[in-house]
Design a protein around this motif. Structure first.
Motif, PDB file in Angstrom:
ATOM      1  N   LEU A 109     -73.968 -84.867   2.118  1.00  0.00           N
ATOM      2  CA  LEU A 109     -72.636 -85.403   2.391  1.00  0.00           C
ATOM      3  C   LEU A 109     -71.945 -84.656   3.531  1.00  0.00           C
ATOM      4  N   HIS A 110     -72.666 -83.725   4.134  1.00  0.00           N
ATOM      5  CA  HIS A 110     -72.113 -83.001   5.285  1.00  0.00           C
ATOM      6  C   HIS A 110     -71.853 -83.987   6.423  1.00  0.00           C
ATOM      7  N   GLY A 111     -70.669 -83.931   7.002  1.00  0.00           N
ATOM      8  CA  GLY A 111     -70.326 -84.815   8.109  1.00  0.00           C
ATOM      9  C   GLY A 111     -70.169 -86.271   7.708  1.00  0.00           C
ATOM     10  N   LEU A 112     -69.863 -86.508   6.449  1.00  0.00           N
ATOM     11  CA  LEU A 112     -69.773 -87.872   5.929  1.00  0.00           C
ATOM     12  C   LEU A 112     -68.693 -88.714   6.608  1.00  0.00           C
ATOM     13  N   PHE A 113     -67.486 -88.158   6.734  1.00  0.00           N
ATOM     14  CA  PHE A 113     -66.369 -88.934   7.266  1.00  0.00           C
ATOM     15  C   PHE A 113     -66.571 -89.237   8.747  1.00  0.00           C
ATOM     16  N   GLY A 114     -66.473 -90.525   9.070  1.00  0.00           N
ATOM     17  CA  GLY A 114     -66.680 -90.972  10.435  1.00  0.00           C
ATOM     18  C   GLY A 114     -68.115 -91.400  10.722  1.00  0.00           C
ATOM     19  N   ARG A 115     -68.990 -91.236   9.737  1.00  0.00           N
ATOM     20  CA  ARG A 115     -70.401 -91.597   9.921  1.00  0.00           C
ATOM     21  C   ARG A 115     -70.636 -93.033   9.464  1.00  0.00           C
ATOM     22  N   GLN A 116     -71.428 -93.758  10.227  1.00  0.00           N
ATOM     23  CA  GLN A 116     -71.847 -95.103   9.842  1.00  0.00           C
ATOM     24  C   GLN A 116     -72.621 -95.012   8.527  1.00  0.00           C
ATOM     25  N   VAL A 117     -72.359 -95.918   7.620  1.00  0.00           N
ATOM     26  CA  VAL A 117     -73.043 -95.946   6.328  1.00  0.00           C
ATOM     27  C   VAL A 117     -74.555 -96.070   6.537  1.00  0.00           C
ATOM     28  N   GLY A 118     -75.311 -95.338   5.738  1.00  0.00           N
ATOM     29  CA  GLY A 118     -76.766 -95.461   5.753  1.00  0.00           C
ATOM     30  C   GLY A 118     -77.454 -94.853   6.954  1.00  0.00           C
ATOM     31  N   THR A 119     -76.825 -93.835   7.574  1.00  0.00           N
ATOM     32  CA  THR A 119     -77.403 -93.291   8.802  1.00  0.00           C
ATOM     33  C   THR A 119     -77.642 -91.791   8.805  1.00  0.00           C
ATOM     34  N   ALA A 120     -77.563 -91.105   7.671  1.00  0.00           N
ATOM     35  CA  ALA A 120     -77.854 -89.667   7.672  1.00  0.00           C
ATOM     36  C   ALA A 120     -79.328 -89.489   8.023  1.00  0.00           C
ATOM     37  N   GLU A 121     -79.559 -88.787   9.106  1.00  0.00           N
ATOM     38  CA  GLU A 121     -80.916 -88.613   9.604  1.00  0.00           C
ATOM     39  C   GLU A 121     -81.812 -87.947   8.557  1.00  0.00           C
ATOM     40  N   GLY A 122     -82.981 -88.545   8.351  1.00  0.00           N
ATOM     41  CA  GLY A 122     -83.961 -87.968   7.444  1.00  0.00           C
ATOM     42  C   GLY A 122     -83.869 -88.444   6.010  1.00  0.00           C
ATOM     43  N   PHE A 123     -82.916 -89.340   5.712  1.00  0.00           N
ATOM     44  CA  PHE A 123     -82.792 -89.831   4.346  1.00  0.00           C
ATOM     45  C   PHE A 123     -83.197 -91.301   4.304  1.00  0.00           C
ATOM     46  N   LEU A 124     -83.959 -91.671   3.284  1.00  0.00           N
ATOM     47  CA  LEU A 124     -84.404 -93.051   3.106  1.00  0.00           C
ATOM     48  C   LEU A 124     -83.394 -93.779   2.212  1.00  0.00           C
ATOM     49  N   TYR A 125     -82.660 -94.703   2.807  1.00  0.00           N
ATOM     50  CA  TYR A 125     -81.605 -95.429   2.105  1.00  0.00           C
ATOM     51  C   TYR A 125     -82.124 -96.733   1.508  1.00  0.00           C
ATOM     52  N   SER A 126     -81.373 -97.252   0.537  1.00  0.00           N
ATOM     53  CA  SER A 126     -81.631 -98.593   0.013  1.00  0.00           C
ATOM     54  C   SER A 126     -81.334 -99.595   1.122  1.00  0.00           C
ATOM     55  N   GLN A 127     -81.879-100.756   1.008  1.00  0.00           N
ATOM     56  CA  GLN A 127     -81.637-101.803   2.001  1.00  0.00           C
ATOM     57  C   GLN A 127     -80.157-102.152   2.076  1.00  0.00           C
ATOM     58  N   ALA A 128     -79.476-102.126   0.926  1.00  0.00           N
ATOM     59  CA  ALA A 128     -78.044-102.443   0.897  1.00  0.00           C
ATOM     60  C   ALA A 128     -77.249-101.468   1.773  1.00  0.00           C
TER      61      ALA A 128
END
Length: 122
Positions: A52-71
């Motif tokens: 959750l580091h740098g969460l605010f202002g970040r596009q949803v589903g874009t933390a580098e290196g994490f595999l997100y759900s399709q949603a």
């Protein structure tokens, strides 16, 4: 600096201090205890959920290196206090298809405190 700029600067500084005074970091830290099993505040340290580091202002589903759900990959918004609060109230209802196994934070005060803590922890 002219008098007008000085007055504006004082007003902005006072508004910022007032907002911080209303922000309950300790309460937010306690709420965050519900999140620590899945989320880290360390940059790039992903767990079951993304850092959750740098969460605010970040596009949803874009933390580098994490595999997100399709949603989350398909979501088209940026994390801010309002979007995070709405999401955390009921994640699966707010963003159908999310795989975040969390029932939500129903109390507005808890979500506000968590937002406060996350903002000050960046």
């Amino acid at each position: 600096m002219n008098r007008y700029c000085l007055i504006i600067g004082v007003v902005i500084a006072n508004a910022s201090v007032g907002a911080q005074a209303e922000c309950d970091v300790e309460a937010g830290k306690k709420v965050f205890n519900k999140c620590v099993a899945c989320h880290s505040l360390e940059p790039g340290q992903h767990m079951m959920g993304p850092s959750l580091h740098g969460l605010f202002g970040r596009q949803v589903g874009t933390a580098e290196g994490f595999l997100y759900s399709q949603a989350l990959e398909d979501a088209d918004f940026v994390w801010n206090e309002e979007t995070l609060s709405a999401f955390l109230e009921n994640p699966m209802q707010y963003l159908p298809g999310t795989t975040m196994p969390f029932g939500g934070l129903k109390k507005t005060g808890q979500r506000e405190a968590l937002n406060c803590y996350l903002k000050t922890s960046q």
